[in-house]
Scaffold this active site. Structure first.
Site, mmCIF file in Angstrom:
data_model
loop_
_atom_site.group_PDB
_atom_site.id
_atom_site.type_symbol
_atom_site.label_atom_id
_atom_site.label_comp_id
_atom_site.label_asym_id
_atom_site.label_seq_id
_atom_site.Cartn_x
_atom_site.Cartn_y
_atom_site.Cartn_z
ATOM 1 N N CYS A 2 0.849 -1.184 0.000
ATOM 2 C CA CYS A 2 0.000 0.000 0.000
ATOM 3 C C CYS A 2 0.884 1.233 0.000
ATOM 4 O O CYS A 2 1.959 1.241 0.585
ATOM 5 C CB CYS A 2 -0.947 0.081 1.188
ATOM 6 S SG CYS A 2 -2.039 -1.305 1.395
ATOM 7 N N ARG A 27 3.760 -0.227 -5.005
ATOM 8 C CA ARG A 27 3.614 -0.765 -3.650
ATOM 9 C C ARG A 27 2.330 -1.573 -3.498
ATOM 10 O O ARG A 27 2.177 -2.328 -2.534
ATOM 11 C CB ARG A 27 3.606 0.366 -2.630
ATOM 12 C CG ARG A 27 4.918 1.102 -2.530
ATOM 13 C CD ARG A 27 4.845 2.134 -1.442
ATOM 14 N NE ARG A 27 4.802 1.515 -0.137
ATOM 15 C CZ ARG A 27 5.847 1.341 0.629
ATOM 16 N NH1 ARG A 27 7.020 1.744 0.243
ATOM 17 N NH2 ARG A 27 5.729 0.770 1.813
ATOM 18 N N TRP A 72 -3.138 -2.611 -1.416
ATOM 19 C CA TRP A 72 -2.896 -4.041 -1.616
ATOM 20 C C TRP A 72 -3.738 -4.717 -0.530
ATOM 21 O O TRP A 72 -3.442 -4.602 0.657
ATOM 22 C CB TRP A 72 -1.411 -4.359 -1.435
ATOM 23 C CG TRP A 72 -1.053 -5.787 -1.722
ATOM 24 C CD1 TRP A 72 -0.773 -6.338 -2.938
ATOM 25 C CD2 TRP A 72 -0.899 -6.841 -0.771
ATOM 26 N NE1 TRP A 72 -0.469 -7.668 -2.796
ATOM 27 C CE2 TRP A 72 -0.537 -8.009 -1.472
ATOM 28 C CE3 TRP A 72 -1.038 -6.933 0.620
ATOM 29 C CZ2 TRP A 72 -0.309 -9.226 -0.849
ATOM 30 C CZ3 TRP A 72 -0.823 -8.139 1.249
ATOM 31 C CH2 TRP A 72 -0.451 -9.273 0.495
ATOM 32 N N ASN A 98 -2.012 2.142 6.097
ATOM 33 C CA ASN A 98 -1.244 0.948 5.690
ATOM 34 C C ASN A 98 -1.018 0.112 6.938
ATOM 35 O O ASN A 98 -0.809 0.663 8.016
ATOM 36 C CB ASN A 98 0.136 1.332 5.151
ATOM 37 C CG ASN A 98 0.050 2.009 3.812
ATOM 38 O OD1 ASN A 98 -1.016 2.091 3.218
ATOM 39 N ND2 ASN A 98 1.183 2.481 3.346
ATOM 40 N N GLY A 99 -0.956 -1.209 6.769
ATOM 41 C CA GLY A 99 -0.713 -2.081 7.927
ATOM 42 C C GLY A 99 -1.953 -2.892 8.241
ATOM 43 O O GLY A 99 -2.909 -2.939 7.452
ATOM 44 N N GLU A 480 15.821 -18.440 -8.582
ATOM 45 C CA GLU A 480 15.498 -17.078 -9.000
ATOM 46 C C GLU A 480 14.802 -17.079 -10.379
ATOM 47 O O GLU A 480 13.836 -16.341 -10.583
ATOM 48 C CB GLU A 480 16.786 -16.235 -9.023
ATOM 49 C CG GLU A 480 16.627 -14.806 -9.466
ATOM 50 C CD GLU A 480 15.659 -13.974 -8.628
ATOM 51 O OE1 GLU A 480 15.220 -14.436 -7.559
ATOM 52 O OE2 GLU A 480 15.310 -12.868 -9.073
ATOM 53 N N LYS A 484 11.044 -15.653 -11.023
ATOM 54 C CA LYS A 484 10.755 -14.616 -12.031
ATOM 55 C C LYS A 484 9.638 -15.051 -12.957
ATOM 56 O O LYS A 484 8.692 -14.326 -13.181
ATOM 57 C CB LYS A 484 11.996 -14.300 -12.886
ATOM 58 C CG LYS A 484 13.093 -13.472 -12.297
ATOM 59 C CD LYS A 484 12.773 -12.040 -11.980
ATOM 60 C CE LYS A 484 12.199 -11.915 -10.618
ATOM 61 N NZ LYS A 484 13.076 -11.683 -9.529
ATOM 62 N N GLU A 487 6.238 -15.299 -11.141
ATOM 63 C CA GLU A 487 5.553 -14.081 -10.694
ATOM 64 C C GLU A 487 5.095 -13.189 -11.839
ATOM 65 O O GLU A 487 4.101 -12.490 -11.692
ATOM 66 C CB GLU A 487 6.372 -13.296 -9.662
ATOM 67 C CG GLU A 487 7.588 -12.599 -10.162
ATOM 68 C CD GLU A 487 8.333 -11.821 -9.071
ATOM 69 O OE1 GLU A 487 7.711 -11.283 -8.160
ATOM 70 O OE2 GLU A 487 9.577 -11.768 -9.167
ATOM 71 N N HIS A 503 15.090 -37.404 -6.728
ATOM 72 C CA HIS A 503 14.448 -37.811 -5.472
ATOM 73 C C HIS A 503 12.963 -37.418 -5.426
ATOM 74 O O HIS A 503 12.360 -37.444 -4.357
ATOM 75 C CB HIS A 503 15.193 -37.201 -4.279
ATOM 76 C CG HIS A 503 16.613 -37.671 -4.188
ATOM 77 N ND1 HIS A 503 16.952 -38.945 -3.805
ATOM 78 C CD2 HIS A 503 17.779 -37.047 -4.480
ATOM 79 C CE1 HIS A 503 18.263 -39.089 -3.841
ATOM 80 N NE2 HIS A 503 18.801 -37.954 -4.250
ATOM 81 N N LYS A 601 5.410 -4.337 -4.536
ATOM 82 C CA LYS A 601 6.864 -4.234 -4.558
ATOM 83 C C LYS A 601 7.474 -4.393 -3.170
ATOM 84 O O LYS A 601 8.502 -5.028 -3.008
ATOM 85 C CB LYS A 601 7.261 -2.887 -5.160
ATOM 86 C CG LYS A 601 8.764 -2.663 -5.286
ATOM 87 C CD LYS A 601 9.366 -3.600 -6.313
ATOM 88 C CE LYS A 601 10.852 -3.413 -6.489
ATOM 89 N NZ LYS A 601 11.458 -4.528 -7.222
HETATM 90 O O1 M6R Z 1 12.375 -5.526 -0.835
HETATM 91 P P1 M6R Z 1 12.872 -6.927 -0.569
HETATM 92 O O2 M6R Z 1 14.137 -7.234 -1.300
HETATM 93 O O3 M6R Z 1 13.003 -7.207 0.902
HETATM 94 O O4 M6R Z 1 11.736 -7.855 -1.116
HETATM 95 C C1 M6R Z 1 11.780 -9.239 -0.912
HETATM 96 C C2 M6R Z 1 10.779 -9.960 -1.800
HETATM 97 O O5 M6R Z 1 9.478 -9.554 -1.490
HETATM 98 C C3 M6R Z 1 11.039 -9.690 -3.286
HETATM 99 O O6 M6R Z 1 12.326 -10.065 -3.652
HETATM 100 C C4 M6R Z 1 10.030 -10.437 -4.162
HETATM 101 O O7 M6R Z 1 10.209 -11.811 -4.052
HETATM 102 C C5 M6R Z 1 10.163 -9.947 -5.595
HETATM 103 N N1 M6R Z 1 8.876 -9.680 -6.147
HETATM 104 C C6 M6R Z 1 10.882 -10.903 -6.478
HETATM 105 O O8 M6R Z 1 10.987 -10.455 -7.773
#
Ligand code: M6R
Length: 606
Positions: A2, A27, A72, A98-99, A480, A484, A487, A503, A601
């Site tokens: 948010c 955000r 969010w 927010n929160g 990673e 990617k 997401e 396994h 984000k």
């Molecule tokens: O801001 P941060 O690096 O702490 O965020 C951690 C994760 O939320 C962040 O890396 C998330 O997995 C991304 N969307 C990955 O692309």
């Protein structure tokens, strides 16, 4: 998670609120809204992105005081009613929050018992009514907010607007809030990034603090105590503006920014002549580094994957035990903390609630924790007090790319520094530093000749699921790559260390199943080749990421070559085609690359 933006001053506010929200949209982007004070308080809110809300705004909204929110969803579905701002029963108070208010059920029940009708399913709305009830007691906005928050349990970044008072009252507990001081105007935001077009002078609110903003300034006090001095900090210019430029998406732009971001990260921090590191923000003397018994690295998502690579690099260079941890698990596992050990909290945003909780847990138990953070002045950076800024510059796409590379680079530089305080020779250290400094040029080289990325996209875009495999430093790269693709393109992906495939995950393979394998020319390559053969024997289609000039290319159905680099740093090259594959697959599938569904984000709730 948010975004909040607010303004009080002489200027017309509505366009400024919309612009502020645009800069914060990453955000959270389920719904957006603004409130403008103009005698009454006018509220406009709508499900969707900032542009959707903008489409319902009248041509002119007069008013020079306002607050805004991009949501969010946590409590309550994605509906217009649940969008912020929320208004009190008597229309005298409007809030954005927010929160999470954990006792919102009982607060809402209590309000209903007093005859107040709730218009949304959110935890936040209760705060608007409670502040209004308190305001009726003494007509003092600050005291009304304080009394309200004393009954609330949970986290908040809160802004309240008052029909009958020319102030904004702001409070923080667990959700970031930063105030901006202009000339005769004052701003509030959940993120310094939205303040930079207006002012560089900011005040970071700490947990448990409340502030009253008017056009002349900011007065900060404690929720449970008296006044405190406002410390004005100057924002660093380098954070600057993140515009798309000639790129179609921030994700693509940020992939291409990796070489320059890496140069920024490494510049001035390694001494090639002596083989020594100079990460001064850590504030640890070589004699202290020598005594460190072990290292723990904590993060989430992409930051965790960077930490997993850092762990291997540190252990290899410094011959020191290192381990990485999922931040959201860390504090709940009641970890044993050695005060002599070093801990790193790794985070792009510096606001991730899970990582912040881990930092607090370590500190509570007497441990030292340093930040490896991108956003200067963010909560994790300030909570740690020491650490390494990764200097990626603004990362706007929800899918993290350039921050990953810089996190790996920062941890690699630390590995060299601590290894030098132990038994790493000057010659070996110089070899590592030269290799690290070469990487930006090698990434540029790769970006000019990316190989059959679009063939890989064709093989992946209609897959039911995709398996990613790698060994050693390439196992976190596989994780990673899977994250990617998952997401941004919403394809179920599974990442495994290549040796683990037999396994269990091998059961998934059938004729044509795509398997992405990361196999640089390192000491585990032969073992990875065995995994490739096992996949092939089940009819899988192999998308292979390998190093240029390596015969292994014949093992792939689609082989993508990256320039050869020092073994320990291969993730900085092999991750780039995986980022491109995810980006182009998402595009082909018509996904919103920069704002994937359900994500945000910075994840500021646990
Ligand atoms: O801001 P941060 O690096 O702490 O965020 C951690 C994760 O939320 C962040 O890396 C998330 O997995 C991304 N969307 C990955 O692309």
């Amino acid at each position: 998670m948010c975004g909040i933006f607010g303004y009080i001053g002489p200027k017309q506010v509505s366009n400024m609120l919309v612009e502020g929200l645009r800069r914060l949209e990453y955000r959270g982007y389920d719904s957006t809204g603004i409130a403008v004070k103009n005698g009454n308080i006018s509220i406009f809110k709508k499900v969707g992105k900032v542009a959707d809300m903008e489409s319902i705004l009248p041509r002119a909204i007069h008013g020079t005081v306002g607050i805004a929110h991009t949501r969010w969803a946590t409590h309550g579905g994605v509906t217009d009613e649940n969008a912020h701002p929320h208004e009190s029963f008597d229309s005298k108070v409007v809030i954005v929050h927010n929160g999470i208010i954990e006792n919102s059920r009982s607060l809402r029940k209590h309000l209903v018992s007093q005859g107040i009708e709730l218009n949304s399913e959110t935890d936040s709305e209760a705060l608007a009514h409670m502040i209004a009830i308190e305001l009726n007691q003494d007509n003092n906005p600050l005291e009304a907010v304080k009394r309200c928050l004393k009954s609330a349990i949970g986290t908040w970044g809160l802004c309240a607007l008052f029909k009958e008072h020319d102030v904004i009252v702001v409070a923080r507990n667990g959700s970031p809030i930063v105030l901006g001081q202009g000339d005769g105007e004052t701003f509030v935001s959940s993120d310094p990034h939205a303040l930079t077009p207006h002012t560089q002078r900011v005040v970071y609110l700490d947990d448990g603090q409340v502030a009253v903003l008017d056009s002349n300034g900011i007065e900060v006090s404690r929720l449970h105590g008296g006044q405190i001095d406002t410390n004005v900090t100057l924002l660093e210019n380098e954070w600057g503006v993140a515009d798309l430029g000639d790129y179609s998406h921030f994700m693509l732009k940020e992939i291409y920014e990796q070489p320059e971001a890496l140069r920024q990260c490494v510049r001035g921090r390694m001494d090639l002549a002596t083989g020594n590191g100079r990460l001064r923000g850590l504030k640890i003397k070589p004699a202290e580094l020598r005594k460190v018994p072990h290292i723990r690295i904590i993060g989430c998502g992409t930051a965790l994957h960077a930490g997993m690579i850092g762990q291997l690099v540190i252990e290899k260079m410094a011959r020191l035990p290192a381990v990485s941890h999922v931040a959201s698990e860390f504090r709940h596992n009641d970890p044993v903390i050695d005060p002599e050990a070093l801990h790193f909290a790794i985070s792009q945003s510096g606001e991730t609630a899970d990582t912040l909780s881990a930092v607090k847990e370590i500190q509570l138990k007497g441990g030292q924790v340093h930040g490896v953070v991108n956003v200067v002045g963010s909560t994790i950076a300030r909570q740690c007090g020491t650490g390494v800024y990764i200097h990626s510059g603004p990362e706007q796409a929800v899918a993290s790319t350039k921050a990953f590379s810089n996190m790996v680079a920062a941890l690699s530089m630390f590995a060299i520094q601590i290894a030098r305080s132990r038994d790493l020779t000057k010659e070996k250290a110089i070899e590592y530093i030269s290799a690290l400094e070469e990487i930006p040029d090698l990434i540029e080289q790769y970006l000019q000749d990316q190989g059959p990325i679009m063939e890989a996209v064709d093989a992946l875009k209609d897959a039911k699921s995709v398996l990613f495999l790698g060994r050693g430093v390439s196992a976190p790269v596989a994780a990673e790559g899977a994250l990617k693709l998952m997401e941004v393109a919403y394809i179920p992906c599974l990442a495994y260390p290549a040796g683990e495939m037999k396994h269990g995950p091998i059961a998934l393979l059938e004729k044509g199943s795509p398997v992405v394998i990361i196999a640089p020319d390192d000491h585990v390559k032969q073992k990875t080749i065995s995994a490739i053969h096992e996949c092939r024997a089940r009819g899988a289609k192999i998308i292979l990421i390998h190093e240029q000039g390596d015969d292994i290319s014949q093992e792939g159905d689609i082989s993508i070559a990256v320039p050869k680099v020092h073994n320990l740093f291969s993730p900085l090259l092999t991750v780039v085609p995986l980022q491109l594959i995810a980006y182009h697959t998402a595009l082909q599938l018509g996904c919103d690359v920069d704002r994937p569904r359900n994500l945000a984000k910075s994840v500021t709730v646990e």
